[in-house]
Design a protein around this motif. Structure first.
Motif, PDB file in Angstrom:
ATOM      1  N   ALA A 175       0.834  -1.206   0.000  1.00 62.42           N
ATOM      2  CA  ALA A 175       0.000   0.000   0.000  1.00 62.42           C
ATOM      3  C   ALA A 175       0.867   1.254   0.000  1.00 62.42           C
ATOM      4  O   ALA A 175       0.561   2.246  -0.674  1.00 62.42           O
ATOM      5  CB  ALA A 175      -0.929  -0.015   1.211  1.00 62.42           C
ATOM      6  N   VAL A 176       1.959   1.209   0.739  1.00 61.05           N
ATOM      7  CA  VAL A 176       2.865   2.353   0.791  1.00 61.05           C
ATOM      8  C   VAL A 176       3.512   2.582  -0.575  1.00 61.05           C
ATOM      9  O   VAL A 176       3.591   3.717  -1.063  1.00 61.05           O
ATOM     10  CB  VAL A 176       3.940   2.139   1.872  1.00 61.05           C
ATOM     11  CG1 VAL A 176       5.042   3.183   1.754  1.00 61.05           C
ATOM     12  CG2 VAL A 176       3.317   2.200   3.258  1.00 61.05           C
ATOM     13  N   ASP A 177       3.994   1.512  -1.186  1.00 60.31           N
ATOM     14  CA  ASP A 177       4.637   1.649  -2.499  1.00 60.31           C
ATOM     15  C   ASP A 177       3.672   2.224  -3.528  1.00 60.31           C
ATOM     16  O   ASP A 177       4.074   2.988  -4.425  1.00 60.31           O
ATOM     17  CB  ASP A 177       5.160   0.295  -2.969  1.00 60.31           C
ATOM     18  CG  ASP A 177       6.377  -0.158  -2.180  1.00 60.31           C
ATOM     19  OD1 ASP A 177       7.037   0.703  -1.558  1.00 60.31           O
ATOM     20  OD2 ASP A 177       6.668  -1.366  -2.164  1.00 60.31           O
ATOM     21  N   LYS A 178       2.402   1.875  -3.400  1.00 59.22           N
ATOM     22  CA  LYS A 178       1.399   2.412  -4.326  1.00 59.22           C
ATOM     23  C   LYS A 178       1.289   3.927  -4.169  1.00 59.22           C
ATOM     24  O   LYS A 178       1.191   4.671  -5.151  1.00 59.22           O
ATOM     25  CB  LYS A 178       0.050   1.737  -4.072  1.00 59.22           C
ATOM     26  CG  LYS A 178      -1.039   2.143  -5.041  1.00 59.22           C
ATOM     27  CD  LYS A 178      -2.325   1.378  -4.768  1.00 59.22           C
ATOM     28  CE  LYS A 178      -3.421   1.796  -5.740  1.00 59.22           C
ATOM     29  NZ  LYS A 178      -4.692   1.056  -5.478  1.00 59.22           N
ATOM     30  N   VAL A 179       1.309   4.399  -2.929  1.00 56.80           N
ATOM     31  CA  VAL A 179       1.225   5.837  -2.678  1.00 56.80           C
ATOM     32  C   VAL A 179       2.509   6.543  -3.120  1.00 56.80           C
ATOM     33  O   VAL A 179       2.472   7.659  -3.648  1.00 56.80           O
ATOM     34  CB  VAL A 179       0.949   6.101  -1.180  1.00 56.80           C
ATOM     35  CG1 VAL A 179       1.042   7.587  -0.861  1.00 56.80           C
ATOM     36  CG2 VAL A 179      -0.420   5.558  -0.796  1.00 56.80           C
ATOM     37  N   LEU A 180       3.662   5.906  -2.895  1.00 54.56           N
ATOM     38  CA  LEU A 180       4.939   6.521  -3.255  1.00 54.56           C
ATOM     39  C   LEU A 180       5.118   6.667  -4.765  1.00 54.56           C
ATOM     40  O   LEU A 180       5.896   7.518  -5.221  1.00 54.56           O
ATOM     41  CB  LEU A 180       6.101   5.707  -2.678  1.00 54.56           C
ATOM     42  CG  LEU A 180       6.292   5.770  -1.162  1.00 54.56           C
ATOM     43  CD1 LEU A 180       7.406   4.825  -0.725  1.00 54.56           C
ATOM     44  CD2 LEU A 180       6.592   7.186  -0.697  1.00 54.56           C
ATOM     45  N   LYS A 181       4.446   5.827  -5.541  1.00 54.31           N
ATOM     46  CA  LYS A 181       4.489   5.914  -7.007  1.00 54.31           C
ATOM     47  C   LYS A 181       5.926   5.896  -7.544  1.00 54.31           C
ATOM     48  O   LYS A 181       6.327   6.718  -8.369  1.00 54.31           O
ATOM     49  CB  LYS A 181       3.770   7.180  -7.487  1.00 54.31           C
ATOM     50  CG  LYS A 181       2.298   7.220  -7.132  1.00 54.31           C
ATOM     51  CD  LYS A 181       1.652   8.517  -7.606  1.00 54.31           C
ATOM     52  CE  LYS A 181       0.172   8.531  -7.229  1.00 54.31           C
ATOM     53  NZ  LYS A 181      -0.504   9.794  -7.654  1.00 54.31           N
TER      54      LYS A 181
END
Length: 656
Positions: free
Chosen positions: A26-32
C-alpha cells in the motif's frame, strides 16, 4: 503494527490481521516509484535508523527505585537571598516539591545564581523552607565542596536529623572541569577531597547521593544522545575508580552517584535515551560485580533548544521535553522557564514551568504507568540502539590515556572529547542553517512583530575571586563547625596548586545564528525591506512568496506581499517596477511559478535591475539559470539552501 495473537477484545477477531507485506504494498502504491528509504526512513545524528513502522516488541527494562510520581523541581537561582526566598516559597506553595540550589558560578545558573558566602545568608534564602518536607539538590558548581558543607552546616543549625532529609549534594568536579576549564588541584588530590567530604557527610547521617554525573555541559556543547550517554558512563566510572582508590567499597561508591540528563524536543529519542541510561548503568554495575540498583536520574529540559525570539514557543518545547522525561522515567524534573534565554525568569514564567509538569502529572496521569514505552516497537528498537551506541562511545572514552589519567579525564585533557563535540556542533549548525533542523518562531514562521516578555531586572553576578582560602588545613568536619561559627566561604577554600586546565566546553543554543541576524536588523534605524516581485496570478505565486517571506523575516527583514500585478493572464511589469520604486527596497525577489519564470522571469529581472534593484529569485532555476543570470538575477533561494549565509548577504545589500 499489531501481529499479536487474538486479544481479549473479541470484535478485533472479525478483521484479518494486516501483514507487513500488505502495508508495504500500500505504501509503495502511494509513493508511485519514489525511494522508500529516502522518503520514509530517517536517521538520528548517531546514524540510528528510524523506521516509519515497527512491530510490537519487548526488551530489557530498568525501573525507577520507586514507582509513582516524579518530583517537580524548581530552581533557587536569584542572586539576592531575600528575593530567592520569595520565589522559592511561591514555587513550593504552587506545587513544586524539590528545590535546586544554583549557587553563583554554576554553569546552569547562566551568570546568575545565589550569592551566599556564609551560612546565615543561605539560611535567609531558605527561610520558611521546611527541609524535612521537601527534596533539595545542589547544582554542580565550582567550590562545590564548600557548597555541600554549607548545606550540611545549615541542617545542623536548624536541628534536623540528616538521615531524615533528602539532599543530593551535587559534587561533580569532572563536570566543573568540562564546563569551566579548570580545577584547583590534581585529580588524585581531588579524589581524596571528594572521598573526605563524602565520609564527613555520611558520618553526620546524610544518605546522599553526594555526586552528580551532570551531562548538561556535553549536551550544550553539541553532544548527540549516544555521546551524552557515553560521557555519563565514563564520568561515573571515573568516580567509582577515584572513590575505590580512597578506600570506599564499590557498593558505597555506586550509592554515592546520581545522574542529571537532558530532555529535548525529540520525544522518541529522549524517551529512549533515559531508558537506555538505566540499562547501561545496570550493565556497568554488573561489570563491577555489583547487584544493580536503579539509577537516580534528575532531568532538565534542554538549554540548547531555547530561543530568545518568539519565546512563547519555548512553552511547547518545554511541554514536549517534560512529557518525554516523564514517559522515559525521570525521578525528578526541572522545566526551564520559557524566558530563561532572555534573563532571570520572573514569577509568572516559573509558575508556567511548574504547571507544565503538574498538568502532565495530575491531568494526563503520566506517572500511573511505570514504563509507558515498554512493548512499543519504536521505543524498544531505539532504546536498544542507543544502548549499543552509548556503550560504544563509553568504550571509546575508556580507551583514552594521558600520562597519568585514563578514561573521561584523559579524554578532556587531551582534547578527544572537545574534538568529538566540535564535529557534532558543525553538523548541527549546518542542519540549522539549512533548516533541516527547523526552529519554529526563529528559522521557520518567525514573528518580526512579536511582543516583548518580562524577566527580572537583575544584573549578572560578577564575583571577585576573593581570598585564596585558609592556609590552615581543615578536614570537612572542622569546616562545618567553623561555618556554623560564621566562617566565610573564601576562608573555607583551599588555596589552588598545580591544578588541571583544559579547553572548556562551550555552551551553545541552536537558535543563536538566527538571533544574531535578528538583532542586527533590529539595530538599524528602521526595519529593512525586501520587495517580493510576484509574477502572475495570486494562486501562482502564493507558495513561493510565502516561502520567501518566511526566509527573509527569519533574518529580521520585512517582506510584505499583496495581491500581485496580474494583467490579462500575465504580469504588468510597469506596475511591478513602480511598486518596487515606491517600496524603497534595494533587494527584490522574484516569486512565481516555474512557467512564469520561463515566460516572464528574464524580462522582470531586467526591468527591476534597470530600476536599481539587486534581483534574487525564489526557487531553483533549472535549465534557465544562465538566461536569468544574464537578465540580472544574482542569487537563488530554495529549500535546502544555507539560510544563515543567504540572510547575511541579504542584510549586506539592504543596509548598504
Amino acid at each position: 503494527m499489531n501481529t499479536a495473537a487474538p486479544s481479549d477484545l473479541p470484535y478485533l477477531d472479525a478483521f484479518p490481521a494486516p501483514s507487513h507485506e500488505a502495508w508495504r504494498a500500500a505504501v509503495d502504491k502511494v509513493l508511485k516509484g519514489a525511494d522508500f528509504e529516502k522518503k520514509l526512513v530517517g536517521r538520528s545524528v548517531d546514524g540510528i535508523r528510524i523506521e516509519p513502522l515497527y512491530d510490537a516488541a519487548s526488551g530489557a527494562r530498568a525501573f525507577r527505585a520507586q514507582a509513582g510520581r516524579w518530583h517537580v523541581a524548581s530552581r533557587l537561582d536569584h542572586p539576592q537571598a531575600d528575593e530567592a526566598q520569595a520565589l522559592a516559597m511561591a514555587d513550593l506553595e504552587g506545587g513544586a516539591e524539590m528545590l535546586t540550589l544554583a549557587f553563583a558560578g554554576a554553569r546552569a545558573a547562566r551568570s546568575y545564581g545565589l550569592v551566599a558566602d556564609d551560612v546565615a545568608t543561605l539560611d535567609r534564602a531558605l527561610d520558611g523552607v521546611m527541609l524535612d518536607l521537601i527534596r533539595l539538590r545542589l547544582d554542580p558548581a565550582p567550590q562545590g565542596r564548600v557548597n555541600a558543607l554549607m548545606v550540611a552546616a545549615l541542617v545542623e543549625k536548624r536541628g534536623h536529623a540528616p538521615s531524615e532529609l533528602s539532599i543530593e549534594f551535587g559534587l561533580d568536579p569532572i563536570g566543573v572541569l568540562a564546563s569551566h576549564g579548570s580545577l584547583a588541584a590534581p585529580w588524585p588530590e581531588l579524589g581524596r577531597r571528594l572521598a573526605a567530604v563524602i565520609a564527613a557527610l555520611k558520618q553526620r547521617g546524610f544518605k546522599g547521593p553526594f555526586i552528580t554525573v551532570d551531562t548538561r555541559p556535553y549536551h550544550e556543547a553539541g553532544a548527540s544522545e549516544a555521546q551524552e550517554l557515553g560521557a555519563a558512563l565514563a564520568t561515573a566510572v571515573a568516580y567509582l575508580r577515584a572513590l575505590e582508590a580512597q578506600g570506599l567499597s564499590l557498593a558505597e561508591a555506586r550509592d554515592a552517584i546520581a545522574f542529571t540528563l537532558v530532555a529535548d524536543t525529540d520525544e522518541f529519542l529522549t524517551v529512549a535515551k533515559l531508558r537506555a541510561a538505566r540499562l547501561l548503568w545496570n550493565r556497568v554495575q554488573q561489570a563491577c560485580g555489583l547487584t544493580p540498583k536503579p539509577a537516580t536520574i534528575h532531568v532538565e529540559t534542554a538549554w540548547r533548544g531555547l530561543t530568545r525570539r518568539d519565546p512563547h514557543v519555548n512553552l511547547l518545547r518545554g511541554t514536549i521535553a517534560a512529557f518525554s522525561a516523564g514517559v522515559g522515567g525521570a525521578d525528578s524534573l526541572t522545566v526551564l522557564p520559557f524566558t530563561a534565554a532572555l534573563g532571570l525568569p520572573d514569577a509568572f514564567a516559573r509558575r508556567v514551568a511548574r504547571n507544565t509538569q503538574l498538568i502532565l502529572l495530575e491531568e494526563s496521569n503520566l506517572w500511573r504507568v511505570a514504563d509507558p514505552a515498554a512493548g512499543a516497537g519504536g521505543f524498544e528498537a531505539l532504546t536498544q540502539a542507543l544502548c549499543e551506541q552509548g556503550w560504544s562511545r563509553f568504550q571509546d572514552l575508556e580507551r583514552e590515556r594521558t600520562d597519568d589519567q585514563q578514561g573521561m579525564l584523559a579524554g578532556l585533557i587531551n582534547g578527544h572529547v572537545q574534538q568529538g563535540l566540535a564535529r557534532e556542533r558543525v553538523a548541527s549548525a549546518k542542519a540549522v542553517a539549512t533548516r533541516r533542523i527547523p526552529i519554529t518562531g526563529t528559522s521557520e514562521f518567525p514573528n518580526i512583530r512579536e511582543n516583548a516578555v518580562s524577566v527580572l531586572e537583575v544584573a549578572p553576578v560578577r564575583k571577585s575571586p576573593g581570598q585564596l582560602g585558609s592556609t590552615v588545613a581543615r578536614n570537612p568536619g572542622e569546616i562545618v563547625k567553623a561555618l556554623l561559627g560564621g566562617l566565610n566561604r573564601s576562608e573555607a577554600l583551599i588555596p589552588p596548586h598545580d591544578g588541571l586546565a583544559i579547553d572548556a566546553l562551550p555552551s551553545h543554543r541552536l537558535a543563536e545564528p538566527f538571533e544574531a541576524l535578528r538583532d542586527k536588523a533590529d539595530a538599524l534605524p528602521q526595519r529593512p525591506t525586501v520587495f517580493l516581485a510576484t509574477l502572475g496570478n495570486i494562486a501562482d505565486f502564493t507558495a513561493r512568496a510565502g516561502f520567501a517571506r518566511n526566509l527573509f523575516e527569519a533574518g529580521g527583514l520585512a517582506a510584505p506581499s499583496g495581491d500581485g500585478f496580474a494583467q490579462n493572464g500575465a504580469t504588468d511589469l510597469d506596475a511591478l517596477v513602480g511598486a518596487f520604486r515606491q517600496s524603497g527596497a534595494k533587494l527584490a525577489c522574484l516569486c512565481g511559478s516555474d512557467t512564469a519564470y520561463v515566460d516572464e522571469g528574464a524580462a522582470a529581472a531586467e526591468a527591476l535591475t534597470k530600476a536599481g534593484a539587486t534581483v534574487w529569485l525564489a526557487g531553483r532555476p533549472g535549465e534557465i539559470e544562465a538566461t536569468l543570470n544574464k537578465a540580472g538575477v544574482s542569487s537563488f533561494i530554495f529549500v535546502g539552501c544555507d539560510v544563515v549565509e543567504t540572510l547575511e548577504r541579504a542584510q549586506a545589500i539592504v543596509s548598504a
